[in-house]
Scaffold this motif. Structure first.
Motif, PDB file in Angstrom:
ATOM      1  N   ASN A 102      35.683  52.647  32.960  1.00  0.00           N
ATOM      2  CA  ASN A 102      34.862  53.186  32.097  1.00  0.00           C
ATOM      3  C   ASN A 102      35.787  53.435  30.666  1.00  0.00           C
ATOM      4  OD1 ASN A 102      32.405  53.050  33.473  1.00  0.00           O
ATOM      5  ND2 ASN A 102      32.752  55.290  34.163  1.00  0.00           N
ATOM      6  N   ASN A 130      34.902  51.937  26.925  1.00  0.00           N
ATOM      7  CA  ASN A 130      34.393  53.278  26.248  1.00  0.00           C
ATOM      8  C   ASN A 130      32.919  53.508  26.584  1.00  0.00           C
ATOM      9  OD1 ASN A 130      36.387  53.748  24.077  1.00  0.00           O
ATOM     10  ND2 ASN A 130      35.904  51.670  23.248  1.00  0.00           N
ATOM     11  N   ARG A 131      32.817  53.595  27.791  1.00  0.00           N
ATOM     12  CA  ARG A 131      31.530  53.764  28.618  1.00  0.00           C
ATOM     13  C   ARG A 131      31.545  55.319  28.626  1.00  0.00           C
ATOM     14  NH1 ARG A 131      29.128  50.807  33.678  1.00  0.00           N
ATOM     15  NH2 ARG A 131      27.793  49.434  32.335  1.00  0.00           N
ATOM     16  N   PHE A 132      31.920  56.171  27.625  1.00  0.00           N
ATOM     17  CA  PHE A 132      31.854  57.363  27.816  1.00  0.00           C
ATOM     18  C   PHE A 132      30.940  58.153  27.057  1.00  0.00           C
ATOM     19  CE2 PHE A 132      35.859  56.994  30.365  1.00  0.00           C
ATOM     20  CZ  PHE A 132      35.569  57.688  31.344  1.00  0.00           C
TER      21      PHE A 132
END
Lengths: 231, 231
Positions: free
Chosen positions: B225, B229-231
């Motif tokens: 994640n 940059n899946r935050f």
């Protein structure tokens, strides 16, 4: 089943206490068997079991290895919560090599400290160290409230869904030697606690979804470990 | 207690099935109350509860928001293991926004698939989506053995303590649109499974300590994640 036993080292012998002797029996270990021990302070030993007792067992050291500690100290400061979740927090943070764990009574904590709390926490950490073959036993402490002791070398971070992504601080973290991660109760931090944190701690986010406390702890420690090359 | 309800959207109404109706009652929800719903496919709705029934409840949509999916597909492929741990794996990976979960019967899996397995897994994922307010319900599938369907756009990774640190592949991962993470049973992968993996999957490590399966899953997904940059 533990992969290793927690031992005391005494010259070329290892001593296993009552608790570990029970585990030896559960595992049906027999004298003559070669086993793995750790002293929680960086020493791993291969030992041959010599005496299996009820209160104390003894082994002969066959091989000894010392692991050196890296220059970092990562501390988890987590609000007391239901035992089921706190147990996971302690187990998982130990698996991930945290150096110290402070459980604090948050103003929003529903679970209160009892006489057994310290002992219960220590037992979980002890089992997790053995299970994960982590050479360093983390220190566990209970505190009656959220406390910060700011110093120049510390980076204090607290998890906050509206904070800046933790990733943005990767360089700051990797340049620091002491990192503390504060995790609030399910209801978050109280107004007083937020004021206390705002003086020296940075609000950081680890995503837009609502994470259970144990998930948040693992995610935060995974990222910090990654920034510190602690893998 | 869920933070959101899983609903079907029908024009300007939301429909809640029997399972959700039970939850409404457990939460002592009353007609007129404003609640949060999600359809599992990216839509979040604020709705006003209108009818509370045993088998079906109905709400009127007050506000609707659509979340767009990012261009990535992250898949977790995990060996079947004891329900206590598999449950945590499903819950945690859903909290972390995984897109699909495949539970496969590894040659070393101790826990076998039963008639209820699929349903039990779906219920956990469903609750976790509601709890974490994750707009996208991950797909869950059971497979009778480890299977790989290599394609040019896929990055296949498998957790292996002697692999290369996962971090080294951060760029490769961030340039890919489909990432699959394979996690073996407690005994690791069998010889056959390793051969199958070795054709197209990369062995990656996430640390030198022995992690429980649920911890390994959270660490791996946290890092992936972070790379995406899946935050």
């Amino acid at each position: 089943m533990p992969n290793a036993f927690l031992v005391k080292i005494d010259n070329n012998r290892v001593i296993l206490d009552e608790h570990e002797s029970v585990h030896l029996k559960v595992m049906r270990a027999r004298p003559g068997e070669r086993l793995l021990g750790l002293d929680g302070r960086g020493t791993l030993v291969d030992f041959v079991l010599e005496e299996l007792g009820d209160n104390r067992s003894i082994g002969r050291i066959a091989r000894i290895r010392r692991c050196s500690r890296d220059p970092y100290h990562v501390s988890l400061r987590v609000a007391s919560t239901k035992w089921k979740r706190l147990r996971l927090v302690l187990e998982k943070s130990t698996e991930l090599g945290v150096d110290s764990i402070v459980v604090f009574q948050s103003e929003y904590s529903t679970a209160k400290r009892t006489e057994n709390s310290q002992g219960k926490c220590e037992r979980v950490v002890r089992e997790a160290v053995k299970q994960s073959v982590n050479p360093f036993l983390p220190e566990v402490r209970w505190m009656d409230s959220l406390q910060l002791e700011p110093s120049e070398n510390d980076v204090f971070l607290f998890l906050d869904i509206s904070g800046t992504p933790l990733k943005s601080f990767s360089e700051k973290i990797s340049r620091s030697s002491r990192i503390s991660i504060f995790v609030g109760s399910e209801g978050g931090f109280s107004r007083n606690e937020r004021e206390l944190l705002s003086v020296s701690a940075i609000p950081v986010s680890i995503g837009s979804r609502i994470l259970r406390v144990e998930t948040a702890v693992i995610v935060a420690l995974s990222l910090v470990n990654s920034f510190l090359n602690r893998f």
